[in-house]
Scaffold this motif. Sequence first.
Motif, PDB file in Angstrom:
ATOM      1  N   GLN A  22       0.731  -0.866   0.351  1.00 46.48           N
ATOM      2  CA  GLN A  22      -0.047  -0.331  -0.095  1.00 46.48           C
ATOM      3  C   GLN A  22       0.823   0.907  -0.073  1.00 46.48           C
ATOM      4  N   SER A  77      -9.032  -8.432   0.308  1.00 45.24           N
ATOM      5  CA  SER A  77      -7.839  -8.494  -0.612  1.00 45.24           C
ATOM      6  C   SER A  77      -8.083  -8.946  -2.046  1.00 45.24           C
ATOM      7  N   MET A  80      -9.461  -5.296  -3.542  1.00 44.75           N
ATOM      8  CA  MET A  80      -8.348  -4.357  -3.467  1.00 44.75           C
ATOM      9  C   MET A  80      -7.888  -4.919  -4.891  1.00 44.75           C
ATOM     10  N   TYR A 120     -11.922   0.243  -3.265  1.00 46.82           N
ATOM     11  CA  TYR A 120     -10.208   0.314  -2.008  1.00 46.82           C
ATOM     12  C   TYR A 120     -10.428   0.497  -0.764  1.00 46.82           C
ATOM     13  N   HIS A 124      -9.946  -1.354   2.120  1.00 51.45           N
ATOM     14  CA  HIS A 124      -8.319  -1.028   2.763  1.00 51.45           C
ATOM     15  C   HIS A 124      -8.803  -1.049   3.822  1.00 51.45           C
ATOM     16  N   ASP A 144       0.383   2.624   9.541  1.00 57.33           N
ATOM     17  CA  ASP A 144      -0.232   2.579   7.978  1.00 57.33           C
ATOM     18  C   ASP A 144       0.165   4.657   7.057  1.00 57.33           C
ATOM     19  N   SER A 182       1.773  -2.983  -5.877  1.00 51.95           N
ATOM     20  CA  SER A 182       0.795  -3.811  -4.853  1.00 51.95           C
ATOM     21  C   SER A 182      -0.550  -4.983  -5.285  1.00 51.95           C
TER      22      SER A 182
END
Length: 418
Positions: A22, A77, A80, A120, A124, A144, A182
């Motif tokens: 990310q 996941s 994303m 996203y 996320h 993050d 990514s």
Amino acid sequence: MTQARARTLLRDPRYRTFWLGQVTSTLGNQLTIVVLPALVVPGRGPETFGLLLAVESVVMGVLLLVGGVVADRYSRSRVMAVSDVLRLAGVAGFLFFADRGPLLPLLLAAALTGAGAALYEPAHRAALAQVVDEELRQQANAFDSATKRVGGLAGSLLAGLLLANISPPRTLVIDLVTIAISLVTLVWLRLPRVRPQDLEQDEAQGIGAVLAEARAGLAEVRRRPWVSAVMLQGTAQVFFLFGPNYVLVPMVSQQRYGVEAFGWISAATFVGSVLGSLAGARITSKRPGLWAMNALTPCLLTPVCLMADVPLWLFCVAMAIGSVGVGCFMVLWYTALQNEIPEEVQGRVFSLEALASFGLQPIALAAAPVLVSLMGITPFAVLAMIVLLISTYAVLFVPGTVRLASPLKTEPVPAAAR
């Protein structure tokens, strides 16, 4: 954040992979933000560039609720990863059509990047709660946020360096590489879906089903008045303060200090955001909501600087201090939602949170210059300060806000409603 906490997080291969992917994506995304006007404006004009931003924002806003439903139905996941595929296609469209060819493919590219962002955002935040245990979530959110801010700043600096030495299209290719990195990390991560097993075989399809599931997410928010109150607070503050700041701060800084001043202000804002995120990780109070609301108070300094002709260095300091508060608030807020909301509906709740926070931002961006021209900068700044103060401290009277947790344990939503 302590070094021990950071080492604990980075020793976890799942979090390390998630984080590296990310951060790389953030760096590349910032490249596109800087490079795209250099590609579009010379050949097509600023009006087309504005139209691209509008299309991207509208598509993202319209699809956010769908993104939340999808994030709760499927592996986050993978959701994303699909977002990265959409972004990959969108950036490729920018690369081929930004300065030449028909306009429609360029608008489609903007729509693809907006759709990717809509998938996203809710996935996320919900995925982070899956990757990290509850006792480390506050530190993970801080790490993050801070590293993504650093990645954004690095992306801006790298974009400037690359634009000075190679062509804009070649610079945009680097973003394609970062998205691909990514994508690889997300495919490796393979988070399991959180949907209860008994619902996997009989999921309803169609718009009606999506709306029904979105309403279930809304029901989770409504059952927690403090969550609803803080979301409404964000809507008011984005419309009257944070949204207009995107227009008014660069406009005022250029008029007062010259074209280079906004670069210094932006750098101060980035630094403040990083420091605020790291500070948020260190708060262990039983009343995190009080800390979060007090942290927003320094944002009053921005409208003060818009009203008063302060030196540039003082403007930079004010923006940095305000960004410290916002960074701290966001860490505490996201962590509270991840800990409070049932895992299987977090995607929908985070999509509602994003919609509440940013849904009115395009309107605020368009309205701010008009309102300032009608009211004057000083009355508008005073109005922004009043809205900030009232909305920040009024929510503390809602049960649960001080602790950022429900006063009583709420009953879970029936499985059929999820």
